[in-house]
Design a protein around this motif. Sequence first.
Motif, PDB file in Angstrom:
ATOM      1  N   GLU A  55       0.820  -1.213   0.000  1.00 44.55           N
ATOM      2  CA  GLU A  55       0.000   0.000   0.000  1.00 44.55           C
ATOM      3  C   GLU A  55       0.857   1.267   0.000  1.00 44.55           C
ATOM      4  O   GLU A  55       0.487   2.256  -0.641  1.00 44.55           O
ATOM      5  N   SER A  59       0.765   3.807  -3.152  1.00 48.34           N
ATOM      6  CA  SER A  59       0.221   5.114  -2.787  1.00 48.34           C
ATOM      7  C   SER A  59       1.155   6.250  -3.146  1.00 48.34           C
ATOM      8  O   SER A  59       0.702   7.339  -3.528  1.00 48.34           O
ATOM      9  N   PHE A  60       2.480   5.997  -3.059  1.00 46.98           N
ATOM     10  CA  PHE A  60       3.428   7.104  -3.165  1.00 46.98           C
ATOM     11  C   PHE A  60       4.583   6.880  -4.135  1.00 46.98           C
ATOM     12  O   PHE A  60       5.244   7.831  -4.528  1.00 46.98           O
ATOM     13  N   TRP A  72      -6.273   8.294  -4.441  1.00 43.39           N
ATOM     14  CA  TRP A  72      -6.616   8.626  -3.062  1.00 43.39           C
ATOM     15  C   TRP A  72      -7.308   7.467  -2.349  1.00 43.39           C
ATOM     16  O   TRP A  72      -7.232   7.351  -1.126  1.00 43.39           O
ATOM     17  N   TYR A  74      -6.338   4.312  -2.764  1.00 43.19           N
ATOM     18  CA  TYR A  74      -5.199   3.528  -2.294  1.00 43.19           C
ATOM     19  C   TYR A  74      -4.585   4.170  -1.056  1.00 43.19           C
ATOM     20  O   TYR A  74      -4.182   3.472  -0.118  1.00 43.19           O
ATOM     21  N   ARG A  75      -4.507   5.487  -1.050  1.00 41.59           N
ATOM     22  CA  ARG A  75      -3.937   6.178   0.104  1.00 41.59           C
ATOM     23  C   ARG A  75      -4.824   6.048   1.330  1.00 41.59           C
ATOM     24  O   ARG A  75      -4.318   5.985   2.468  1.00 41.59           O
ATOM     25  N   PHE A  78      -3.910   2.874   2.755  1.00 43.10           N
ATOM     26  CA  PHE A  78      -2.614   2.985   3.437  1.00 43.10           C
ATOM     27  C   PHE A  78      -2.761   3.623   4.812  1.00 43.10           C
ATOM     28  O   PHE A  78      -2.209   3.124   5.800  1.00 43.10           O
TER      29      PHE A  78
END
Length: 223
Positions: A55, A59-60, A72, A74-75, A78
Amino acid sequence: MPVINLTDYSTAEHIFFAIGCFLWVLTYGIVIRNIHKDKFIEIPVVAICANFAWEFLWSFVFITNMGSLYVWGYRLWFFMDCYIFYYLFKLGEKQIDIAYIKKHFTGTLIFCFVCWFAVLYFYIKIYDAPISKMGAYSGYVINVLMSALYILLILRTDNIKAFSMPSAWFKGIGTILISVFCFMHFDDAFLLILCVITGVLDAIYIYTLYNLKKGIISKIQNA
């Protein structure tokens, strides 16, 4: 980046994937609630380490092309998993019945996470991201692992009450919907076999958990 990518993905594909992702959010919500209620984490330790690494990466580091809504999403996964990962250091050793690992639990967790992070980073960079653009291959490798470990964990633990049937159903149905998306969007036997295996393992987990809970209720009534 558009909110939803309707160029590379159909509306139907978005519907199945989005609902499946939302059911995973509900799964995390139930797990977090039960952490406070039962002082126990029902997701297997190794799966949490792998999932947390995945994740973070998706996410990043690697960004899905499905649209900013999913970036967002996925974030959100996370940040919810940050909470679970934090409590893994406080409560995760309750899953462990090997004294040596319990003694070195914190170091074991850090080592496990670092290993998964390194393996997933290069697997995603070389194999997953260039093909799936949204983490399907690496995600399902972890999902198979998680689903299998769930079954082993409930068969080993004495704390069956800490495992949630709604969480099991949300995870199972959410994964099925994402698997439908995979069957619609991908033509790759390797990924689709992973989808089928995960579905079978989730069904076994739900069936086993239901019967274990039914047995616990019966023992209480007979006592």
